[in-house]
Write a protein that holds these residues in place. Structure first.
Motif, PDB file in Angstrom:
ATOM      1  N   ALA C  71       9.026   5.658  -0.802  1.00  0.00           N
ATOM      2  CA  ALA C  71       8.659   4.642  -1.795  1.00  0.00           C
ATOM      3  C   ALA C  71       9.698   3.534  -1.943  1.00  0.00           C
ATOM      4  O   ALA C  71       9.399   2.472  -2.473  1.00  0.00           O
ATOM      5  N   PRO C  75       9.586   0.636   2.332  1.00  0.00           N
ATOM      6  CA  PRO C  75       9.208  -0.755   2.016  1.00  0.00           C
ATOM      7  C   PRO C  75      10.324  -1.756   2.341  1.00  0.00           C
ATOM      8  O   PRO C  75      10.050  -2.889   2.736  1.00  0.00           O
ATOM      9  N   LYS C  76      11.558  -1.297   2.199  1.00  0.00           N
ATOM     10  CA  LYS C  76      12.694  -2.195   2.479  1.00  0.00           C
ATOM     11  C   LYS C  76      12.719  -2.636   3.931  1.00  0.00           C
ATOM     12  O   LYS C  76      13.119  -3.750   4.245  1.00  0.00           O
ATOM     13  N   SER C  80       5.367  -0.767   3.891  1.00  0.00           N
ATOM     14  CA  SER C  80       5.008  -0.504   2.501  1.00  0.00           C
ATOM     15  C   SER C  80       3.577  -0.011   2.368  1.00  0.00           C
ATOM     16  O   SER C  80       3.093   0.199   1.268  1.00  0.00           O
ATOM     17  N   ARG C 100       1.700   5.562  -1.411  1.00  0.00           N
ATOM     18  CA  ARG C 100       3.046   5.993  -1.017  1.00  0.00           C
ATOM     19  C   ARG C 100       3.415   7.318  -1.695  1.00  0.00           C
ATOM     20  O   ARG C 100       4.028   8.186  -1.071  1.00  0.00           O
TER      21      ARG C 100
END
Lengths: 257, 300, 228
Positions: C71, C75-76, C80, C100
Motif C-alpha cells: 500500500a 505505489p511509490k 498502485s 491494495r
C-alpha cells in the motif's frame, strides 16, 4: 494340474514388459540389484521371497510408482517416460492392485470403478457405469455398487479394486501382495477372482506369499532375496526341486505347516 | 576510573550550562543557537506560591512533572528517532507551565500520547498534563479537564502543486488522506470526500507526493510545515474550514489546575514567552504568530 | 452507547467493509493458497521450492510490513493498481485502496492457507494418490478427483483458524486508507471521549459476532462431511 492352469492361458511370444539391469537404492540400501526380467503377453509371473527381498519394490517400479536409479524398463515397446502426461497414459494400461486396497474413500464402489474410464479414457458415464456393473458382477460384488468402501469387508474391497483396474482394459496387471491384509476367510474369494483372470489370459505379475496360488496359476515363479532374482522357473520345478540354498531355506519355512 | 572521569565531565557540563543560562538571562536575550525552542525562566521557590493540598504544590515540591505530547506532528509535537526530547509548540507550552512550578525543562518526563491515549493517560495519572494538539470539545470535557485554548488553528488542504483543487469545495468525491479516526478526517468525509486514514501524517504526505491520494488534510500549521519541506511539489490551498481550539488537558481529580493553567497562559501572552515559543516552532514555516486566543473561564 | 446507536448506519457500513475485505481476501487466499499447496506437493522440484520459499517469506513477515509494501512502497515505484478503479462491478467502482488492502491480505493469508491445505493433503493416505495415478490420472486430476476432496475434511478446522485470523487482520487496513470497523471505532472514540468503553465493547461485539458466524459454519461443514 498346474500344466492345465497355465496352458489354458496360452502364453504368447510378444514381450509386454522388459526390465534390464535395474538397480535401485533407498539411501544406502541397495534394494534392487541388477534385475533382468521380461514378461510375455498372457504370462502369469509370481514373485515370491522373504520380506524385505525387494519384490514389492520391483512390482512398483513397473508402473513407476518407484523410480529406478540404473537400467531400463520398457513397457509395450516404449521406455517408461518421466512423470507427466505420457506416463499417465502408460499407467492407464497397467492395472495395479495394492495390499491395502486403496479404494477412493470418498467415492462409492461404482464411482471407484468408473472414475478412470470417464476421466482417462473419455468414456461416457452411461457406458462406463454399464461396464462397471458387469465387472462388479464378475468379481461378485454387484450388489454393493452404491456403498462406500468403508462399508465393505476387506475381501469385497479388494475385489472392487480388481474391478477398478480391469475397467481400464489393462495390458498388464500388477498385484502387490493382494491378500496380505486380508482376514484368512476372505483370502480365497480374492484368489478365486485372480485365478479366473489368469485363466482368462490376463498378463499378470503377482507378488504374494500364497504358495497355493503360485502352484495353481503361475506360468513362472521368480524367487527374490536381498534385492536380486535368485532363481526362476516353472512352479513344478521350483517347488519340487529348488536349486539355490536360499530358496530351499525359504520354502522349508513357508511350507512346513 | 572511567566512571569517575565521566561523572566529573558531566558535573563540568552542568556548571557550564548553568553559567551560560544565567548569562543569557541577564542579558534578557531570547537568542537560541540550538534552535530547539525559546528560553524559559524557571520560577524560584515556586512551591511557596501554591496552597497546601493542591496538585501544583505537590508537583512543585517534587520538582518533576509528566507531560503527554504528540511525537509525530512536525511543528506541534515531534520527536525524531535521534532526538532526546520532543520539539514543537506543545512541548514549549509544557516548559512554560512547568517553569511556573519551578521545574526545569530537564525534569520534565515527556510521554507520547497518541490520540487514543489522551483521556486514559490523564485518568490513570500516567501523565499530569496533556498538551497534544488536543482540541477542546464538550465530549472530552465530560471525562477530563481542558484549560485554554492556548492556540486556535483551522483545518486546511494540502495538494500537489499541479492539482486543480483550490479549496475545500473541490474535494467532493476526491480521496483525502489524514490520520485514521481523526476529527479532520470526519470533517472532510462530511464534505463528501472519500476519507483515507493512515497511521501518521508523514504517510499521508507520501501518498500525496506519489499521487495515490488527491489531497491530505489536517490543521493548517502542520500542513505548512510539510509544504515548506517540499516547496516545489506541494501547496496549501483554501481558507481554514474548521476551528480547532487546542487546550491543556488535566485530570478531573485536580480541578484547581485550571486556574493555574489559565493564569500561566495569560502571563505568557503578556510577557512574550508565548510568542517566542510560536516563533521558535510553528513560526519557522514563515507564518507570523496569530492573535492570542481568548481563554475559556474555568467552570468549577 | 448512543454514540454508536445514533450513528448505527456508520457502524454497519464499517463492518460491511470489514466483511468485504474478508470475503474478497478470503476467496483470493483460498484459491491462491490451494494452488501453492498443490505446487508444494507436486512433482516439479522447482515449483516445490518456489512455493516453499513463498510460504517462508510471507509467513515470517509481519502483516503490517506486507501492507506497507503493497500500500505504500509499491505505489511509490509506480504500481498502485489504480487500473482497478476503471473496472465496473455492478455499477460500483472498486477503489485502489480496497484492492491494495485485499492484495496485501491475500499475499499474507495464502501462505497460511497453503500450510493448512498441505497438512490436509498429508492427512490423506499416500495410497489414495498412488491408486489414482495407477489408473492413469494426471497429477492435476489426482489432486482434483481424489486428494483434495478428501483433504477438505481434514482442512476445515485449521483453515477456520486461518480465516478467523484473516477476519481480525482486516483491522490492519484501518491504517491504510480503509474506513473499516477499527477505523470507525477510532473515529467514534475521537468524537466521543466520554463513551470510550461502550464504543469499544460494541465494536468488540461486532467482531465476536462475525467470528462466531464463521466458526459456526465451519462446525456445520465438519458435521455434514463427517457423515458423507
Amino acid at each position: 494340474m498346474t500344466a492345465a492352469g497355465s496352458s489354458a492361458s496360452g502364453t504368447g511370444t510378444e514381450v509386454i514388459v522388459a526390465l534390464e539391469s535395474v538397480d535401485k537404492w533407498f539411501g544406502d540400501l541397495h534394494v534392487l540389484r541388477g534385475i533382468d526380467l521380461s514378461v510375455r503377453r498372457g504370462e502369469v509371473v509370481v514373485v515370491i521371497g522373504p520380506s524385505g527381498s525387494g519384490k514389492s519394490t520391483l512390482c512398483r517400479t513397473i508402473n513407476r510408482l518407484e523410480t529406478i536409479d540404473r537400467g531400463s524398463i520398457v513397457l509395450e515397446g516404449q521406455p517408461l517416460p518421466q512423470e507427466g502426461k505420457a506416463l499417465a497414459r502408460l499407467r492407464a494400461d497397467v492395472g495395479m492392485v495394492f495390499q491395502s486396497f486403496n479404494l477412493f474413500a470418498h467415492k462409492t464402489v461404482l464411482e471407484n470403478v468408473t472414475l478412470g474410464p470417464i476421466k482417462v479414457r473419455g468414456t461416457s458415464r452411461v457406458e462406463a457405469e454399464e461396464r462397471a456393473r458387469a465387472l462388479l458382477e464378475r468379481v461378485g460384488v454387484a450388489e454393493q455398487a452404491q456403498k462406500y468402501p468403508a462399508q465393505l469387508s476387506g475381501g469385497q474391497q479388494q475385489r472392487v479394486a480388481i474391478a477398478r483396474a480391469l475397467a481400464m482394459d489393462p495390458a498388464l496387471m500388477l498385484f502387490d501382495e493382494p491378500t496380505s491384509a486380508l482376514d484368512p476367510e476372505m483370502i480365497k474369494e480374492v484368489l478365486d477372482v485372480m485365478v479366473d483372470l489368469a485363466r482368462g489370459g490376463m498378463t499378470m505379475v503377482v507378488v504374494t506369499h500364497e504358495m497355493g496360488f503360485a502352484r495353481t496359476a503361475a506360468d513362472r515363479v521368480i524367487f527374490m532375496a536381498d534385492g536380486a532374482i535368485v532363481e526362476e522357473g516353472s512352479p513344478d520345478e521350483f517347488f519340487s526341486n529348488p536349486r539355490s540354498e536360499r530358496a530351499q531355506d525359504f520354502l522349508s519355512k513357508v511350507l512346513s505347516h | 576510573m572511567r566512571l569517575i572521569r565521566r561523572t566529573k565531565a558531566a558535573a563540568a557540563a552542568v556548571v557550564l550550562a548553568s553559567a551560560l543560562g544565567s548569562t543569557l538571562a541577564a542579558c534578557g536575550s531570547a537568542g537560541d543557537d540550538s534552535g530547539k525552542g525559546a528560553d524559559v525562566d524557571v520560577a524560584e521557590n515556586a512551591a511557596d506560591q501554591f496552597d497546601d493540598g493542591t496538585r501544583m504544590k505537590e508537583l512543585a515540591e517534587a520538582g518533576a512533572i509528566k507531560i503527554g505530547v504528540k511525537f509525530d506532528q512536525p511543528g506541534i509535537g515531534f520527536k525524531g528517532a535521534a532526538d532526546d526530547e520532543p520539539q514543537g509548540f506543545d512541548p514549549e507550552m509544557g516548559k512554560i507551565l512547568a517553569a511556573s512550578l519551578g521545574i526545569e525543562p530537564g525534569d520534565i518526563t515527556w510521554t507520547e500520547t497518541i490520540s487514543d491515549n489522551r483521556e486514559p493517560f490523564l485518568q490513570s495519572g500516567e501523565v499530569d498534563l496533556v498538551i497534544a494538539s488536543y482540541s477542546i470539545t464538550d465530549e472530552r470535557r465530560k471525562v477530563v479537564g481542558q484549560a485554554g485554548p492556548y492556540y486556535v488553528t483551522g483545518q486546511q488542504i494540502l495538494v500537489r502543486s499541479d492539482s486543480d483543487i483550490e479549496s475545500v469545495d473541490d474535494i467532493k468525491g476526491q480521496e483525502v488522506c489524514s490520520v485514521t479516526g481523526s476529527t479532520s478526517l470526519d470533517n472532510v468525509k462530511a464534505k463528501g470526500a472519500k476519507p483515507r486514514g493512515f497511521d501518521t501524517y508523514s504517510e499521508c504526505v507520501d501518498q500525496v507526493l506519489d499521487g495515490t491520494v488527491d489531497a491530505m488534510t489536517t490543521d493548517g500549521a502542520i500542513l505548512l510545515g510539510y509544504a515548506a519541506q517540499h516547496p516545489d511539489e506541494l501547496k496549501v490551498v483554501g481558507d481554514p474550514f474548521s476551528e480547532e481550539r487546542y487546550g491543556v488537558g488535566y485530570s478531573k481529580d485536580h480541578p484547581e489546575m485550571c486556574e493555574w493553567i489559565n493564569d500561566t497562559l495569560t502571563q505568557s501572552f503578556e510577557d512574550g514567552t508565548w510568542e517566542d515559543a510560536f516563533d521558535a516552532t510553528l513560526g519557522k514555516s514563515g507564518v507570523d504568530a496569530p492573535e492570542q486566543p481568548t481563554l475559556d473561564p474555568c467552570q468549577d | 452507547m448512543e454514540a454508536v446507536f445514533s450513528d448505527f448506519g456508520e457502524y454497519a457500513k464499517a463492518f460491511g467493509l470489514t466483511c468485504g475485505l474478508f470475503l474478497v481476501a478470503g476467496l483470493g487466499s483460498l484459491v491462491w493458497g490451494t494452488f501453492l499447496a498443490a505446487l508444494r506437493v507436486g512433482p516439479v522440484a522447482v515449483m516445490r521450492k518456489a512455493s516453499a520459499a513463498y510460504v517462508g517469506v510471507f509467513r515470517n513477515t509481519p502483516l503490517l510490513v506486507v501492507f506497507i509494501f503493497v500500500a505504500v512502497a509499491l505505489p511509490k515505484i509506480g504500481y498502485s493498481f489504480t487500473f482497478i478503479e476503471n473496472v465496473d462491478v455492478g455499477g460500483h467502482h472498486v477503489s485502489g485502496y480496497f484492492f491494495r488492502a485485499c492484495v496485501a491480505l491475500t499475499l499474507y493469508t495464502s501462505a497460511f492457507v497453503c500450510e493448512a491445505v498441505r497438512s490436509g493433503i498429508n492427512a490423506v493416505p499416500l495410497g489414495q494418490a498412488e491408486a489414482a495415478r495407477s489408473i492413469g490420472l494426471t497429477f492435476t486430476q489426482t489432486m482434483q478427483e481424489v486428494v483434495l476432496p478428501q483433504a477438505v475434511r481434514a482442512v476445515v478446522p485449521p483453515l477456520t483458524s486461518v480465516l478467523v485470523a484473516l477476519l481480525k487482520n482486516t483491522s490492519v487496513a484501518a491504517a491504510f486508507g480503509i474506513a473499516e470497523a477499527t477505523a470507525q471505532m477510532k473515529s467514534m472514540n475521537n468524537d466521543h471521549a466520554d463513551q470510550r468503553i461502550q464504543i469499544f465493547l460494541l465494536f468488540a461485539v461486532g467482531y465476536i459476532v462475525l467470528v462466531e458466524v464463521l466458526t459456526f459454519s465451519s462446525y456445520a461443514l465438519e458435521r455434514r462431511w463427517r457423515v458423507a
